[in-house]
Design a protein around this motif. Structure first.
Motif, PDB file in Angstrom:
ATOM      1  N   GLN A   1      66.531  17.902  22.113  1.00  0.00           N
ATOM      2  CA  GLN A   1      66.774  16.465  22.194  1.00  0.00           C
ATOM      3  C   GLN A   1      67.644  16.080  23.392  1.00  0.00           C
ATOM      4  O   GLN A   1      67.948  14.906  23.583  1.00  0.00           O
ATOM      5  N   LEU A   2      68.062  17.061  24.177  1.00  0.00           N
ATOM      6  CA  LEU A   2      68.884  16.757  25.360  1.00  0.00           C
ATOM      7  C   LEU A   2      67.960  16.526  26.549  1.00  0.00           C
ATOM      8  O   LEU A   2      67.834  17.356  27.454  1.00  0.00           O
ATOM      9  N   ASN A   3      67.305  15.379  26.522  1.00  0.00           N
ATOM     10  CA  ASN A   3      66.339  15.049  27.573  1.00  0.00           C
ATOM     11  C   ASN A   3      66.357  13.554  27.847  1.00  0.00           C
ATOM     12  O   ASN A   3      67.025  12.774  27.153  1.00  0.00           O
ATOM     13  N   GLU A   4      65.622  13.156  28.857  1.00  0.00           N
ATOM     14  CA  GLU A   4      65.619  11.751  29.274  1.00  0.00           C
ATOM     15  C   GLU A   4      65.081  10.834  28.182  1.00  0.00           C
ATOM     16  O   GLU A   4      65.611   9.740  27.963  1.00  0.00           O
ATOM     17  N   ARG A   5      64.027  11.270  27.489  1.00  0.00           N
ATOM     18  CA  ARG A   5      63.437  10.432  26.438  1.00  0.00           C
ATOM     19  C   ARG A   5      64.455  10.084  25.368  1.00  0.00           C
ATOM     20  O   ARG A   5      64.618   8.918  24.986  1.00  0.00           O
ATOM     21  N   THR A   6      65.162  11.092  24.862  1.00  0.00           N
ATOM     22  CA  THR A   6      66.136  10.850  23.795  1.00  0.00           C
ATOM     23  C   THR A   6      67.334  10.071  24.323  1.00  0.00           C
ATOM     24  O   THR A   6      67.903   9.237  23.616  1.00  0.00           O
ATOM     25  N   ALA A   7      67.716  10.320  25.586  1.00  0.00           N
ATOM     26  CA  ALA A   7      68.811   9.557  26.202  1.00  0.00           C
ATOM     27  C   ALA A   7      68.446   8.080  26.273  1.00  0.00           C
ATOM     28  O   ALA A   7      69.271   7.200  25.991  1.00  0.00           O
ATOM     29  N   LEU A   8      67.192   7.794  26.637  1.00  0.00           N
ATOM     30  CA  LEU A   8      66.740   6.397  26.698  1.00  0.00           C
ATOM     31  C   LEU A   8      66.744   5.756  25.313  1.00  0.00           C
ATOM     32  O   LEU A   8      67.045   4.572  25.164  1.00  0.00           O
ATOM     33  N   CYS A   9      66.416   6.540  24.306  1.00  0.00           N
ATOM     34  CA  CYS A   9      66.460   6.024  22.934  1.00  0.00           C
ATOM     35  C   CYS A   9      67.883   5.601  22.573  1.00  0.00           C
ATOM     36  O   CYS A   9      68.096   4.540  21.976  1.00  0.00           O
ATOM     37  N   LEU A  10      68.856   6.429  22.923  1.00  0.00           N
ATOM     38  CA  LEU A  10      70.250   6.089  22.636  1.00  0.00           C
ATOM     39  C   LEU A  10      70.665   4.833  23.386  1.00  0.00           C
ATOM     40  O   LEU A  10      71.298   3.932  22.815  1.00  0.00           O
ATOM     41  N   LEU A  11      70.299   4.756  24.645  1.00  0.00           N
ATOM     42  CA  LEU A  11      70.645   3.580  25.450  1.00  0.00           C
ATOM     43  C   LEU A  11      70.007   2.311  24.874  1.00  0.00           C
ATOM     44  O   LEU A  11      70.645   1.254  24.823  1.00  0.00           O
ATOM     45  N   ALA A  12      68.764   2.431  24.432  1.00  0.00           N
ATOM     46  CA  ALA A  12      68.075   1.271  23.863  1.00  0.00           C
ATOM     47  C   ALA A  12      68.727   0.829  22.561  1.00  0.00           C
ATOM     48  O   ALA A  12      68.808  -0.372  22.267  1.00  0.00           O
ATOM     49  N   LEU A  13      69.205   1.790  21.759  1.00  0.00           N
ATOM     50  CA  LEU A  13      69.829   1.455  20.479  1.00  0.00           C
ATOM     51  C   LEU A  13      71.080   0.597  20.651  1.00  0.00           C
ATOM     52  O   LEU A  13      71.452  -0.145  19.734  1.00  0.00           O
ATOM     53  N   VAL A  14      71.732   0.729  21.791  1.00  0.00           N
ATOM     54  CA  VAL A  14      72.943  -0.082  22.026  1.00  0.00           C
ATOM     55  C   VAL A  14      72.722  -1.098  23.144  1.00  0.00           C
ATOM     56  O   VAL A  14      73.667  -1.700  23.632  1.00  0.00           O
ATOM     57  N   ASN A  15      71.450  -1.255  23.555  1.00  0.00           N
ATOM     58  CA  ASN A  15      71.073  -2.193  24.611  1.00  0.00           C
ATOM     59  C   ASN A  15      71.937  -2.001  25.856  1.00  0.00           C
ATOM     60  O   ASN A  15      72.442  -2.970  26.434  1.00  0.00           O
TER      61      ASN A  15
END
Length: 314
Positions: free
Chosen positions: A23-37
């Motif tokens: 899960q230490l990848n760009e896709r999951t990082a983007l998910c985290l960023l999206a969750l907090v806008n």
């Protein structure tokens, strides 16, 4: 550079939270960023907590980070990023409606409130202490949310002394009606072979019993929602739970006939509906030589052929 920096921040946070290497990848990082806008120009102190679904997350990543993913990667986002977030307590699934069906297109996620209280301090001296305090309580939070989710599950008594739970939603409620209402009335003493679940396709599966009837399957996903074996008549009832799709129409009937072509029992096809309104919606599609059961009129059945009632056809 701000986009690159935010992605690096998100990856560092994922490491701080102990997320597994896959899960230490760009896709999951983007998910985290999206969750907090967390757009590239914002600071972590300005975290938000929107309700957001998988497709909106992908659209958000394309808009703010110029990272486009193919539509067929939606399941990868769900299974390889968001599913792990739920398990780790990073986000909450359907906080607005916990009993929303698992396969609903309206499913949403939201950052876990206690974690958001940590993320607003990212990049400051207060972050370390806030993270330590959060991690000290994290397991209890994960357990707490898991219990809330479990309370929404649909219990189904599959046999005496044995119960399973299905993912919440009207589809599972109808499956319970089939097992606990239809079964005793129209297949008394029948053996439950299979009960599917939108959240876990193997809610209940007696593989040995099905194998004894000459059927061994590799792809369980093609099974009907409920399968019941009537030993006294040597009939195998193949039952579809119909709430938003999936009655036994001609194409599905042929597919099931092929799937169970080696079965030594007679095949009976049944479409089960929660009410007459849903039944009428699918009436034109229902196959001949099949049966219909409506949960809100459980003592009656409709058979789509005049030659017999609830039985197999050659």
């Amino acid at each position: 550079m701000s986009k690159e920096k935010k992605l690096q921040d998100a990856l560092a946070i994922l490491e701080d939270l102990g997320m597994p290497r896959p899960q230490l990848n760009e896709r999951t990082a983007l998910c985290l960023l999206a969750l907090v806008n967390m757009t590239p120009t914002k600071i972590w102190a300005d975290c938000e907590a929107p309700l957001i679904g998988i497709t909106p997350i992908m659209d958000w990543a394309k808009e703010h980070y110029e990272t486009a993913y193919a539509p067929n990667t939606r399941e990868t986002f769900r299974r390889q990023s968001m599913h792990q977030f739920i398990g780790a307590g990073v986000c909450i699934y359907n906080p607005d409606k916990p009993n929303r069906p698992v396969n609903s297109p309206k499913a949403v996620y939201q950052i876990e409130p206690n974690l958001m209280g940590v993320l607003v301090h990212y990049g400051t001296d207060a972050y370390g202490d806030a993270l330590d305090a959060y991690k000290a309580e994290r397991m209890s939070l994960v357990e707490q949310y898991a219990k809330v989710r479990e309370m929404q599950m649909v219990p189904v008594k599959v046999k005496e002394g044995y119960q399973i739970t299905l993912s919440p939603g009207v589809h599972s409620e109808l499956i319970r009606e089939i097992v606990e209402g239809f079964g005793p009335r129209y297949a008394p003493g029948g053996d439950l072979v299979y009960v599917g679940d939108t959240g876990d396709k193997h809610g209940f599966f007696d593989k040995d019993l099905l194998a004894s009837l000459g059927v061994e399957l590799d792809n369980h996903g093609k099974l009907p929602d409920v399968v019941i074996y009537m030993r006294d008549k040597n009939w195998l009832l193949l039952i579809e739970s119909v709430t938003s799709h999936g009655p036994v129409e001609s194409k599905r009937q042929i597919e099931l006939a092929r799937l169970f072509s080696t079965c030594t029992a007679g095949l009976v096809y049944v479409s089960a509906f929660p009410d007459r309104k849903t039944f009428l919606k699918y009436l034109p599609a229902i196959a001949w030589e099949s049966e219909v059961w409506i949960a809100d009129a459980p003592t009656h059945m409709i058979h789509f052929n005049g030659s017999r009632f609830l039985g197999p056809y050659n």
